[in-house]
Scaffold this motif. Structure first.
Motif, PDB file in Angstrom:
ATOM      1  N   ALA A  80       0.692  -1.156  -0.498  1.00  0.00           N
ATOM      2  CA  ALA A  80       0.023  -0.421  -0.131  1.00  0.00           C
ATOM      3  C   ALA A  80       0.785   1.239  -0.055  1.00  0.00           C
ATOM      4  O   ALA A  80       2.049   1.027   0.236  1.00  0.00           O
ATOM      5  N   SER A  82      -0.186   4.542   1.439  1.00  0.00           N
ATOM      6  CA  SER A  82      -1.254   5.919   2.161  1.00  0.00           C
ATOM      7  C   SER A  82      -1.223   6.562   2.048  1.00  0.00           C
ATOM      8  O   SER A  82      -2.598   7.595   1.813  1.00  0.00           O
ATOM      9  N   ASP A  83       0.016   7.470   1.460  1.00  0.00           N
ATOM     10  CA  ASP A  83       0.729   8.537   1.262  1.00  0.00           C
ATOM     11  C   ASP A  83       0.602   9.576   0.777  1.00  0.00           C
ATOM     12  O   ASP A  83       0.898  10.189   0.225  1.00  0.00           O
ATOM     13  N   ASP A  89       4.637   1.872   1.290  1.00  0.00           N
ATOM     14  CA  ASP A  89       4.615   1.917   3.246  1.00  0.00           C
ATOM     15  C   ASP A  89       5.011   0.861   3.393  1.00  0.00           C
ATOM     16  O   ASP A  89       6.129   1.519   4.541  1.00  0.00           O
TER      17      ASP A  89
END
Length: 210
Positions: A80, A82-83, A89
């Motif tokens: 992932a 996420s930011d 990540d």
């Protein structure tokens, strides 16, 4: 007088591939309806099952030969993001412990001239300005160039070359293709060239396991 130029660039990888993803010591897979399938039955280097392409053949006694030519696969992701900075990540957390130190674009957390995303592409330490993908040695003998560059065991590599870096000169991938890293912190390869001036760059390539 012959002139020579050498250029080292760490590149973010937009395509991942592997020479082969099949272990020759364990070339078999089993399916309930197909039986045992052999990825090395044609006596070559084995079937290639890459992230964006496949090639070669599989063989099963119950189903015959299966050609992988022209088969294309979806790119596998490395976890992932996420930011949304283009850096997975898991890698950010492994390297920095948080998701707020690294960033996308041209952000360079350790000011070594290589952006954070390219540090991920090369799997170099983004907070260590001495850890980067770069050429460390070069020599020429006649028409043979010897190049040494830093490597990581988690990446493959490709050499690119051009006779110039201006006037629209095109970069071409060297005939060595995608190269598995040697053991240790660096690897050396030789390139035959008839050109008196030659520029080189090295690209890190994410393997299928990424």
């Amino acid at each position: 007088m012959k002139t020579l130029r050498i250029l080292a660039l760490a590149l973010c990888c937009v395509q991942a591939r592997a020479d082969t993803t099949v272990d020759p010591a364990e070339p078999y897979a089993y399916a309930a309806n197909a039986g045992w399938i052999n990825a090395y039955a044609d006596g070559t280097n084995g079937a290639v099952i890459g992230q964006t392409f496949c090639s070669g053949y599989l063989y099963g006694a119950n189903i015959g030969w299966i050609s992988l030519s022209g088969v294309r696969t979806a790119v596998l992701r490395a976890g992932a993001d996420s930011d949304g900075d283009g850096i997975p990540d898991p890698w950010e957390l492994q390297m920095t412990g948080v998701l707020t130190v690294l960033s996308g674009g041209s952000h360079d957390a350790d000011d070594d001239g290589v952006c954070d995303a390219s540090e991920y592409g090369a799997d170099t330490a983004p907070l260590d300005d001495q850890s980067l993908l770069t050429f460390t040695a070069f020599s020429r003998s006649g028409t043979t160039d010897s190049l040494t560059w830093t490597v990581r065991p988690t990446r493959f590599y490709a050499l690119w070359q051009a006779p110039a870096v201006s006037n629209g000169a095109a970069w071409a991938q060297n005939a060595l293709g995608v190269i598995s890293p040697d053991a240790g912190p660096a690897m050396t390869r030789t390139v035959n060239t008839a050109s008196s001036a030659q520029f080189y760059r090295v690209q890190a390539v994410l393997p299928l396991s990424e």
